[in-house]
Design a protein around this motif. Structure first.
Motif, PDB file in Angstrom:
ATOM      1  N   ALA A  89       1.141  -1.371   0.475  1.00  0.00           N
ATOM      2  CA  ALA A  89      -0.054   0.121  -0.023  1.00  0.00           C
ATOM      3  C   ALA A  89       1.076   1.732   0.346  1.00  0.00           C
ATOM      4  O   ALA A  89       0.203   2.201  -0.373  1.00  0.00           O
ATOM      5  CB  ALA A  89      -1.162  -0.102   1.624  1.00  0.00           C
ATOM      6  N   GLY A  90       2.175   1.177   0.498  1.00  0.00           N
ATOM      7  CA  GLY A  90       2.772   2.730   0.399  1.00  0.00           C
ATOM      8  C   GLY A  90       2.920   3.183   1.872  1.00  0.00           C
ATOM      9  O   GLY A  90       2.309   3.210   2.468  1.00  0.00           O
ATOM     10  N   VAL A  91       4.230   3.537   1.405  1.00  0.00           N
ATOM     11  CA  VAL A  91       4.647   4.393   3.160  1.00  0.00           C
ATOM     12  C   VAL A  91       3.377   5.384   3.191  1.00  0.00           C
ATOM     13  O   VAL A  91       3.088   5.628   4.523  1.00  0.00           O
ATOM     14  CB  VAL A  91       6.018   3.876   3.294  1.00  0.00           C
ATOM     15  N   PHE A  92       3.321   6.327   2.435  1.00  0.00           N
ATOM     16  CA  PHE A  92       2.754   7.432   2.576  1.00  0.00           C
ATOM     17  C   PHE A  92       1.146   6.859   2.821  1.00  0.00           C
ATOM     18  O   PHE A  92       0.100   7.706   4.078  1.00  0.00           O
ATOM     19  CB  PHE A  92       2.408   8.038   1.479  1.00  0.00           C
ATOM     20  N   SER A  93       0.267   5.925   1.986  1.00  0.00           N
ATOM     21  CA  SER A  93      -0.951   5.617   3.463  1.00  0.00           C
ATOM     22  C   SER A  93      -0.849   4.753   4.438  1.00  0.00           C
ATOM     23  O   SER A  93      -1.608   4.682   4.915  1.00  0.00           O
ATOM     24  CB  SER A  93      -0.872   4.495   2.202  1.00  0.00           C
ATOM     25  N   CYS A 130     -11.153  -1.018  11.879  1.00  0.00           N
ATOM     26  CA  CYS A 130     -10.134  -0.144  11.671  1.00  0.00           C
ATOM     27  C   CYS A 130      -8.938  -1.344  11.262  1.00  0.00           C
ATOM     28  O   CYS A 130      -7.957  -0.827  10.823  1.00  0.00           O
ATOM     29  CB  CYS A 130      -9.799  -0.053  13.581  1.00  0.00           C
ATOM     30  N   LEU A 131      -9.148  -2.691  11.635  1.00  0.00           N
ATOM     31  CA  LEU A 131      -8.091  -3.978  11.482  1.00  0.00           C
ATOM     32  C   LEU A 131      -8.262  -4.243   9.470  1.00  0.00           C
ATOM     33  O   LEU A 131      -7.846  -4.874   9.229  1.00  0.00           O
ATOM     34  CB  LEU A 131      -8.559  -4.996  12.161  1.00  0.00           C
ATOM     35  N   ALA A 132      -9.445  -3.465   8.934  1.00  0.00           N
ATOM     36  CA  ALA A 132      -9.704  -4.104   7.664  1.00  0.00           C
ATOM     37  C   ALA A 132      -8.529  -3.826   6.812  1.00  0.00           C
ATOM     38  O   ALA A 132      -8.710  -5.290   5.931  1.00  0.00           O
ATOM     39  CB  ALA A 132     -10.921  -3.502   7.207  1.00  0.00           C
ATOM     40  N   PRO A 133      -7.426  -3.434   6.670  1.00  0.00           N
ATOM     41  CA  PRO A 133      -6.060  -3.155   5.602  1.00  0.00           C
ATOM     42  C   PRO A 133      -5.159  -3.823   5.966  1.00  0.00           C
ATOM     43  O   PRO A 133      -4.057  -3.282   6.001  1.00  0.00           O
ATOM     44  CB  PRO A 133      -5.736  -1.254   5.492  1.00  0.00           C
ATOM     45  N   LEU A 134      -5.400  -3.414   7.856  1.00  0.00           N
ATOM     46  CA  LEU A 134      -4.654  -4.544   8.254  1.00  0.00           C
ATOM     47  C   LEU A 134      -3.320  -5.609   7.541  1.00  0.00           C
ATOM     48  O   LEU A 134      -2.266  -5.839   7.705  1.00  0.00           O
ATOM     49  CB  LEU A 134      -4.604  -4.757   9.775  1.00  0.00           C
ATOM     50  N   PRO A 135      -4.010  -6.868   7.054  1.00  0.00           N
ATOM     51  CA  PRO A 135      -3.907  -7.357   6.283  1.00  0.00           C
ATOM     52  C   PRO A 135      -3.068  -6.884   5.444  1.00  0.00           C
ATOM     53  O   PRO A 135      -1.680  -7.297   4.384  1.00  0.00           O
ATOM     54  CB  PRO A 135      -4.999  -8.300   5.604  1.00  0.00           C
ATOM     55  N   VAL A 136      -3.353  -6.329   4.015  1.00  0.00           N
ATOM     56  CA  VAL A 136      -2.530  -5.181   3.131  1.00  0.00           C
ATOM     57  C   VAL A 136      -1.390  -4.683   3.852  1.00  0.00           C
ATOM     58  O   VAL A 136      -0.521  -4.936   3.032  1.00  0.00           O
ATOM     59  CB  VAL A 136      -2.972  -4.090   3.012  1.00  0.00           C
ATOM     60  N   PHE A 137      -1.440  -3.968   5.153  1.00  0.00           N
ATOM     61  CA  PHE A 137      -0.181  -3.770   5.521  1.00  0.00           C
ATOM     62  C   PHE A 137       1.270  -4.568   6.258  1.00  0.00           C
ATOM     63  O   PHE A 137       2.273  -4.942   5.918  1.00  0.00           O
ATOM     64  CB  PHE A 137      -0.334  -2.688   6.654  1.00  0.00           C
ATOM     65  N   LEU A 138      -0.044  -5.799   6.577  1.00  0.00           N
ATOM     66  CA  LEU A 138       1.300  -6.813   6.864  1.00  0.00           C
ATOM     67  C   LEU A 138       1.864  -8.101   6.339  1.00  0.00           C
ATOM     68  O   LEU A 138       3.018  -8.176   6.156  1.00  0.00           O
ATOM     69  CB  LEU A 138       0.207  -7.266   8.785  1.00  0.00           C
ATOM     70  N   PHE A 139       1.368  -8.004   5.205  1.00  0.00           N
ATOM     71  CA  PHE A 139       1.100  -9.205   4.268  1.00  0.00           C
ATOM     72  C   PHE A 139       2.354  -9.500   2.995  1.00  0.00           C
ATOM     73  O   PHE A 139       2.789  -9.613   2.367  1.00  0.00           O
ATOM     74  CB  PHE A 139       0.025 -10.166   3.913  1.00  0.00           C
ATOM     75  N   PRO A 169       4.691  -6.578   1.418  1.00  0.00           N
ATOM     76  CA  PRO A 169       6.267  -5.968   1.183  1.00  0.00           C
ATOM     77  C   PRO A 169       5.476  -4.131   0.704  1.00  0.00           C
ATOM     78  O   PRO A 169       4.764  -3.759   0.508  1.00  0.00           O
ATOM     79  CB  PRO A 169       6.882  -5.924   0.250  1.00  0.00           C
ATOM     80  N   VAL A 170       5.680  -3.292   2.051  1.00  0.00           N
ATOM     81  CA  VAL A 170       5.393  -1.574   1.663  1.00  0.00           C
ATOM     82  C   VAL A 170       6.766  -1.393   1.564  1.00  0.00           C
ATOM     83  O   VAL A 170       7.574  -0.705   2.044  1.00  0.00           O
ATOM     84  CB  VAL A 170       5.082  -1.016   3.132  1.00  0.00           C
ATOM     85  N   TRP A 171       6.656  -0.851   0.102  1.00  0.00           N
ATOM     86  CA  TRP A 171       7.828  -0.265  -0.268  1.00  0.00           C
ATOM     87  C   TRP A 171       7.577   1.664  -0.012  1.00  0.00           C
ATOM     88  O   TRP A 171       6.501   2.079   0.104  1.00  0.00           O
ATOM     89  CB  TRP A 171       8.007  -0.620  -1.680  1.00  0.00           C
ATOM     90  N   PHE A 172       8.788   2.006  -0.609  1.00  0.00           N
ATOM     91  CA  PHE A 172       8.760   3.826  -0.582  1.00  0.00           C
ATOM     92  C   PHE A 172       8.054   4.276  -1.692  1.00  0.00           C
ATOM     93  O   PHE A 172       9.006   5.197  -2.429  1.00  0.00           O
ATOM     94  CB  PHE A 172      10.244   4.592  -0.351  1.00  0.00           C
TER      95      PHE A 172
END
Length: 105
Positions: free
Chosen positions: A46-50, A85-94, A96-99
């Motif tokens: 999702a990107g670090v800014f998100s 609140c926890l809905a987008p957490l799988p996207v953030f965790l599973f 990789p979040v690049w810049f």
């Protein structure tokens, strides 16, 4: 008689703030998924800014939700808030979040 009106006002204020917190996080999640959909589908995350935007919204709505829960302890609304609140957490965790910065055009 006045204590019932105060209780009704407290309950209504608690419900209003609770739904405001749920709506705020719902809109935040919708924006994060909309802005990063091509990155999410391609597996780039999702990107670090998100993530920063999400954490800021989580802190802001967390304060609103805490006040709401202090005024009126609605457990169903609390569960809904935390699920949203926890809905987008799988996207953030599973993923990789690049810049990368999402393109909004």
């Amino acid at each position: 008689m006045t204590s019932q009106k105060a209780d009704t006002k407290t309950v209504l204020a608690g419900l209003l703030l609770g739904w405001l917190a749920v709506g705020g996080m719902g809109l935040t999640n919708a924006f994060v998924f909309w802005a990063n959909w091509s990155f999410i589908v391609s597996g780039n995350g999702a990107g670090v800014f998100s993530v920063v935007f999400y954490v800021f919204a989580l802190m802001l709505t967390g304060v609103v939700w805490s006040i709401s829960f202090w005024l009126y302890r609605n457990k169903a609304l609390a569960i809904l808030y935390w699920l949203v609140c926890l809905a987008p957490l799988p996207v953030f965790l599973f993923f990789p979040v690049w810049f990368q910065a999402p393109s909004l055009s």
